[in-house]
Structures are given as structure tokens and as C-alpha cells.
Enzyme design. Structure first.
Site, PDB file in Angstrom:
ATOM      1  CG  ASN A   1      -1.520   1.247   1.665  1.00 46.02           C
ATOM      2  OD1 ASN A   1      -2.562   1.677   0.922  1.00 46.02           O
ATOM      3  ND2 ASN A   1      -0.885   2.039   2.535  1.00 46.02           N
TER       4      ASN A   1
ATOM      5  CB  ALA B   1       4.702   6.252 -15.376  1.00 45.31           C
TER       6      ALA B   1
ATOM      7  CE1 TYR C   1       0.191   7.868  -6.525  1.00 41.49           C
ATOM      8  CE2 TYR C   1      -1.436   7.950  -8.331  1.00 41.49           C
ATOM      9  CZ  TYR C   1      -1.140   7.652  -7.270  1.00 41.49           C
ATOM     10  OH  TYR C   1      -1.784   7.174  -6.263  1.00 41.49           O
TER      11      TYR C   1
ATOM     12  CB  ILE D   1      -9.539   6.864  -0.967  1.00 38.33           C
ATOM     13  CG1 ILE D   1      -9.621   5.848  -2.022  1.00 38.33           C
ATOM     14  CG2 ILE D   1      -9.739   6.362   0.512  1.00 38.33           C
ATOM     15  CD1 ILE D   1     -11.097   5.291  -2.179  1.00 38.33           C
TER      16      ILE D   1
ATOM     17  CB  SER E   1      -3.995   4.998  -8.759  1.00 41.13           C
ATOM     18  OG  SER E   1      -4.846   6.007  -9.112  1.00 41.13           O
TER      19      SER E   1
HETATM   20  P1  NAP Z   1      -1.027   8.392   2.654  1.00 40.15           P
HETATM   21  O1  NAP Z   1      -2.104   9.151   3.334  1.00 40.15           O
HETATM   22  O2  NAP Z   1       0.142   9.310   2.376  1.00 40.15           O
HETATM   23  O3  NAP Z   1      -0.631   7.284   3.467  1.00 40.15           O
HETATM   24  C1  NAP Z   1       0.588   6.599   2.873  1.00 40.15           C
HETATM   25  C2  NAP Z   1       1.481   5.999   4.027  1.00 40.15           C
HETATM   26  O4  NAP Z   1       2.748   5.320   3.531  1.00 40.15           O
HETATM   27  C3  NAP Z   1       2.254   7.298   5.021  1.00 40.15           C
HETATM   28  O5  NAP Z   1       2.239   7.064   6.061  1.00 40.15           O
HETATM   29  C4  NAP Z   1       3.668   7.187   4.294  1.00 40.15           C
HETATM   30  O6  NAP Z   1       4.446   7.936   5.024  1.00 40.15           O
HETATM   31  C5  NAP Z   1       3.907   5.711   4.117  1.00 40.15           C
HETATM   32  N1  NAP Z   1       5.140   5.720   3.105  1.00 40.15           N
HETATM   33  C6  NAP Z   1       5.334   6.474   2.068  1.00 40.15           C
HETATM   34  N2  NAP Z   1       6.707   6.122   1.687  1.00 40.15           N
HETATM   35  C7  NAP Z   1       7.041   5.012   2.316  1.00 40.15           C
HETATM   36  C8  NAP Z   1       7.992   4.083   2.227  1.00 40.15           C
HETATM   37  N3  NAP Z   1       8.952   4.314   1.428  1.00 40.15           N
HETATM   38  N4  NAP Z   1       7.919   3.054   3.016  1.00 40.15           N
HETATM   39  C9  NAP Z   1       6.975   2.646   4.024  1.00 40.15           C
HETATM   40  N5  NAP Z   1       5.974   3.535   4.053  1.00 40.15           N
HETATM   41  C10 NAP Z   1       6.067   4.722   3.255  1.00 40.15           C
HETATM   42  O7  NAP Z   1      -1.565   7.938   1.455  1.00 40.15           O
HETATM   43  P2  NAP Z   1      -2.875   7.131   0.985  1.00 40.15           P
HETATM   44  O8  NAP Z   1      -3.843   8.362   0.132  1.00 40.15           O
HETATM   45  O9  NAP Z   1      -3.404   6.352   2.133  1.00 40.15           O
HETATM   46  O10 NAP Z   1      -2.421   6.220  -0.304  1.00 40.15           O
HETATM   47  C11 NAP Z   1      -2.172   4.924  -0.008  1.00 40.15           C
HETATM   48  C12 NAP Z   1      -1.965   4.060  -1.296  1.00 40.15           C
HETATM   49  O11 NAP Z   1      -3.168   4.017  -2.076  1.00 40.15           O
HETATM   50  C13 NAP Z   1      -0.666   4.542  -2.048  1.00 40.15           C
HETATM   51  O12 NAP Z   1      -0.258   3.560  -2.697  1.00 40.15           O
HETATM   52  C14 NAP Z   1      -1.590   5.674  -2.911  1.00 40.15           C
HETATM   53  O13 NAP Z   1      -0.861   5.875  -4.255  1.00 40.15           O
HETATM   54  C15 NAP Z   1      -2.928   4.974  -3.405  1.00 40.15           C
HETATM   55  N6  NAP Z   1      -3.850   5.651  -3.699  1.00 40.15           N
HETATM   56  C16 NAP Z   1      -4.521   6.545  -3.078  1.00 40.15           C
HETATM   57  C17 NAP Z   1      -5.833   7.407  -3.570  1.00 40.15           C
HETATM   58  C18 NAP Z   1      -6.208   8.385  -2.604  1.00 40.15           C
HETATM   59  O14 NAP Z   1      -7.187   9.094  -3.274  1.00 40.15           O
HETATM   60  N7  NAP Z   1      -6.013   8.650  -1.646  1.00 40.15           N
HETATM   61  C19 NAP Z   1      -6.129   6.979  -4.804  1.00 40.15           C
HETATM   62  C20 NAP Z   1      -5.464   6.034  -5.496  1.00 40.15           C
HETATM   63  C21 NAP Z   1      -4.458   5.227  -4.966  1.00 40.15           C
HETATM   64  P3  NAP Z   1       4.618   9.709   4.541  1.00 40.15           P
HETATM   65  O15 NAP Z   1       3.386  10.341   4.871  1.00 40.15           O
HETATM   66  O16 NAP Z   1       5.662   9.871   5.723  1.00 40.15           O
HETATM   67  O17 NAP Z   1       5.358   9.565   3.148  1.00 40.15           O
END
Ligand code: NAP
Length: 253
Positions: A90, A157, A155, A188, A142
Site C-alpha cells: 500500500n 506511470a 505517479y 479516497i 490507482s
Molecule cells: P497516505 O495518507 O500518504 O499514506 C501512505 C503512508 O505510506 C504514509 O504513512 C507514508 O508515510 C507511508 N510511506 C510513504 N513512503 C513509504 C516508504 N518508502 N516505506 C513505507 N511507508 C511509506 O496515502 P494514501 O492516500 O493512504 O495512499 C495509500 C496508497 O493508495 C498509495 O499507494 C496511493 O498511491 C494509493 N491511492 C490513493 C488514492 C487516494 O485518493 N488517497 C487514490 C488511488 C490510489 P509519509 O506520509 O511519511 O510519506
């Protein structure tokens, strides 16, 4: 009925946002959960929330782009629980701006976390699952893998790469009883989204979604629970959109 009773799951980036929601849904389904993230404080909060659901939890700080951290995540999980049944990749980051403005370092950072991180975690966990002749992996992609959404070429890509990695790895490991699927979330409500959109933009965005609301982390968590459960035992290599219908329509007129 707890569909995942006693299974052991690793969730990366589970200190907040979607990863935290996934961890809580897995725990409610009876799984013991290993919580990985970059920051101990966030991990501890999710660990307490998971333990409150009367399953076991383990927090492991680590960066999914660093192979020694991923090795430690796998070793600590095996030491603590003795097996790994579920892996949810994730952890992800996004940088929003036009492609010509991206630095090489930003490209590398996005591809490293979103794609190399998935590669490293799968590569270290799959041999354990093959030994067990059982395992289920879900990679969080995504809808940006399939459609233009906002300006973030690296992103998009990286997420298209996650879809391809999911499909090909699923083919390679199917004969060992290991399934690999992906979820393509739409918008989300998470800290990542809060950092990208103003409250007004969020409201306008929500109104444009066919199901009439932004998604919540648990919407992704419930889809993960289904994909890793025995109810999905004939599904592998698939990418499931969980988007409120955001990606169903090309023109918004
Ligand atoms: P988020 O709120 O930023 O949570 C992601 C978590 O992953 C954060 O705690 C982040 O830490 C941590 N992280 C970042 N780099 C990392 C690494 N190298 N090793 C371990 N942990 C790491 O993001 P989210 O919105 O929940 O997204 C989660 C996933 O869903 C991602 O893959 C994102 O691309 C995907 N996604 C999200 C959405 C959306 O609308 N939210 C839509 C489509 C896909 P830091 O904050 O310190 O970086």
C-alpha cells in the site's frame, strides 16, 4: 464469521490513510496484522487500534525502497508469527505538477516507493508463500493507471507498472497456490488527498463522483478482505477498480 481468522498479514504504509483502513478491516476479519510505515508514532497508533480488535499486531518501521528494511520486515514477521499469508503493498507517494516541472529526483522517488517497493516486498515474501503453498497479495494501484486524473505523470506511470507487475507475477506464481491481485482506488479521503486538494476542491470532486461521495479507507479495506479471502480463490492477476464510478465516464457534461 471471521473469514481471515488466524491468518497473518503485512500491510505497508499502514500508519495512516488507506493502509490503516486496510489493517483495521483485516483485523476485524480475524487476521493478525504487521503494520509497516516510516514513522514509529503513526505505527504505534495503528497497532493499538488493531490490538483493540482482539487480534495480534506487530509494528515494524521501515522504508519499502530499502531491501535491508524489507528483509527485516519479513524476518520480524516470521519470527513473531511463523508465517505470512497476506501481503498488502500500500505504501505510496504522489507529486502533483506538470511533467516538464518534475525533477529527476522526484521521478526516482515516486517510482522507487510506488513500483520498486512493490517489487522488493513481493520478491521477499513470495518464497515464503510458495513454501506454504498458500498466499494472497494485493497491490494498491490507482485509476490513474488507466485514465488521466490530475497532473502526475510519474505517479500514473508507476501505477500502470503496478498493474503489469500484478498480472505477470500472478501468472508466475499461480501454480504454487499464490494469488496476486490489485485494487485501483478512485479518490479516497486520506492525508495524501488532504495535501493535494483544498476543502473546496474536495467538495467539488465529491459532487462529480457517480456514487456521490469520496471514498473512505475502509472502502478499500473491505475490497482487500474479499480479494485475500477464500471467497476470491479463483481470482488472480486482476485489478479491481474501487472508485465510486469515477472512472466510468469520459466527459462530464
Ligand atoms: P497516505 O495518507 O500518504 O499514506 C501512505 C503512508 O505510506 C504514509 O504513512 C507514508 O508515510 C507511508 N510511506 C510513504 N513512503 C513509504 C516508504 N518508502 N516505506 C513505507 N511507508 C511509506 O496515502 P494514501 O492516500 O493512504 O495512499 C495509500 C496508497 O493508495 C498509495 O499507494 C496511493 O498511491 C494509493 N491511492 C490513493 C488514492 C487516494 O485518493 N488517497 C487514490 C488511488 C490510489 P509519509 O506520509 O511519511 O510519506
Amino acid at each position: 464469521m471471521q473469514t481471515l481468522a488466524g491468518r497473518v498479514a503485512i500491510v505497508t504504509g499502514a500508519g495512516q490513510g488507506i493502509g490503516r483502513g486496510v489493517a483495521l478491516c483485516l483485523a476485524r476479519a480475524g487476521a493478525h496484522v504487521v503494520i509497516n510505515d516510516l514513522v514509529q508514532e503513526r505505527i504505534s497508533r495503528t497497532v493499538s487500534e488493531v490490538e483493540a480488535l482482539t487480534v495480534r499486531a506487530l509494528g515494524v518501521v521501515g522504508d519499502v525502497t530499502q531491501s535491508q528494511d524489507v528483509d527485516r520486515l519479513v524476518q520480524e514477521t516470521l519470527h513473531h508469527f511463523g508465517s505470512i499469508d497476506i501481503l498488502v503493498n500500500n505504501a505510496g507517494i504522489a507529486v502533483l505538477k506538470p511533467m516538464v516541472e518534475h525533477s529527476e529526483a522526484e521521478w526516482d522517488a515516486v517510482l522507487n516507493v510506488n513500483l520498486k517497493g512493490v517489487f522488493l516486498c513481493c520478491q521477499r515474501v513470495v518464497p515464503e508463500m510458495i513454501k506454504q503453498k498458500r498466499g494472497a497479495i494485493v497491490n494498491i494501484a490507482s485509476i490513474a493507471a488507466f485514465h488521466y486524473t490530475v497532473p502526475h505523470v510519474p505517479y500514473a506511470a508507476s501505477k500502470a507498472g503496478v498493474v503489469a507487475l500484478t498480472r505477470d507475477l500472478a501468472y508466475e506464481v499461480a501454480r504454487f497456490g499464490v494469488r496476486v491481485n490489485a485494487i485501483a482506488p478512485g479518490p479516497i479521503e486520506t492525508p495524501l488527498m488532504a495535501s493535494a486538494l483544498s476543502p473546496q476542491q474536495k467538495e467539488a470532486y465529491a459532487r462529480s463522483i457517480p456514487l456521490g461521495r469520496l471514498g473512505q479507507p475502509e472502502d478499500i479495506g473491505e475490497a482487500v478482505v474479499f480479494l485475500v479471502s477464500d471467497a476470491a480463490s479463483y481470482i488472480t492477476g486482476a485489478t479491481l477498480p474501487v472508485s465510486g464510478g469515477t472512472d466510468l465516464r469520459v466527459l462530464n457534461v
